[in-house]
Enzyme design. Structure first.
Site: not given
Ligand SMILES: [Zn+2]
Length: 307
Positions: A126, A163, A165, A244
């Site tokens: 991120h 991931d 996200h 995740d």
């Molecule tokens: Zn994540």
């Protein structure tokens, strides 16, 4: 065949705040499980060096690097965003996390081993060119990728991000860099609420609906990732390995299981064998259910090591 695993004790010292899901327990759980299942005996542990400011500056603005160094707290916490805190040990952890990706890249490109995994924290995907966010301080995988391109002179590098996200930081840094192809899956409508529209043609973003199982991952691979990567013919493959999307992980709502991580890793290794002498550098991103994080990483490691 040997697979390296990189970490550094500094990565255990980063405390992002009380009751934070991105805890040092994540690395302890991974290491304990790799040891107790015997997978570790097939891996060579390696100590990660700290990335230099020059290495970090290949993915980040000089201002971001200097701000993180200058603002590192001497005590207490510095809030970088509501979810991302720095403690006095965080800067060293972040530098070693990025340094793991740099040294892993060096050793894989020297041909000493085909594959390496960086068991590091804080995660990285991120972190944008000029900002820390979403538990991430420096973008470890992007620092490794730019090292492969700018220092080793590679011309084509692929990044696979699974991931749950979206790796918005990696996209921010690498969008428009024609030497890179980034393919990613992530849950639609989830933090960081980006990625629905790709920033550049070298990005292949595949948003998945909440509740999607590993079948959606397999479909994304067959219909988007595989044709794009095959056409691109990468000289090396990097992985943003977040775990995740596991069904037990309450950070999000996808329903993958350990077998799905084994399966996608086997496909990544196959493509690497076809195009680039099997060269893969994988960096840990998310994954917050300790029991299943450890087992998912082990599934990933077994596939990387060809066990
Ligand atoms: Zn994540």
């Amino acid at each position: 065949m040997t697979t390296l695993i990189y970490t550094h004790d500094a990565c255990l010292e980063h405390q992002p705040g009380p009751h934070h899901p991105e805890s040092p327990e994540r690395l302890h759980a991974i290491t304990d499980h790799l040891l107790s299942t015997g997978v570790m005996q097939y891996l060579v542990p390696y100590e990660a060096p700290a990335a230099t400011e020059e290495q970090l500056g290949r993915a980040h603005t000089a201002l971001h690097v200097r701000t993180m160094v200058a603002n590192s707290p001497l005590e207490g916490y510095l809030h970088l965003d509501p979810d991302t805190l720095m403690c006095p040990a965080s800067l060293a952890a972040a530098r070693h996390a990025a340094g793991a990706a740099v040294l892993a890249t060096d050793i894989v490109l020297r041909g000493e081993v085909a594959r390496a995994f960086c068991a590091v924290r804080p995660p990285g995907h991120h972190a944008t060119r000029d900002a820390a966010m979403g538990f991430c301080i420096f973008n470890n995988v992007a620092v490794g990728i730019r090292h492969a391109l700018d220092v080793h002179g590679l011309e084509r590098v692929a990044l696979v991000d699974f991931d749950v996200h979206h790796g918005n930081g990696s996209e921010d840094i690498l969008a428009g860099d024609e030497r890179v192809l980034m393919v990613s899956t992530f849950q639609r409508g989830l933090y960081p609420f980006l990625g629905e529209t790709a920033l550049a043609p070298n990005m292949a973003n595949v948003p998945l609906e909440a509740g999607a199982t590993g079948a959606a991952l397999r479909e994304s691979f067959e219909s988007v990732w595989k044709p794009r990567i095959e056409a691109f013919r990468p000289q090396m493959i990097f992985v943003s390995a977040g775990f995740d999307a596991h069904r037990a992980d309450d950070m999000a709502g996808l329903r993958w299981v350990e077998e799905d991580y084994a399966w996608i890793t086997q496909r990544i290794v196959e493509m690497a064998e076809r195009h680039c002498q099997g060269r893969v550098v994988s960096c840990l991103e998310g994954g917050y259910h300790l029991f299943h994080l450890a087992r998912s990483v082990a599934a990933h490691m077994r596939a990387l090591a060809g066990l």
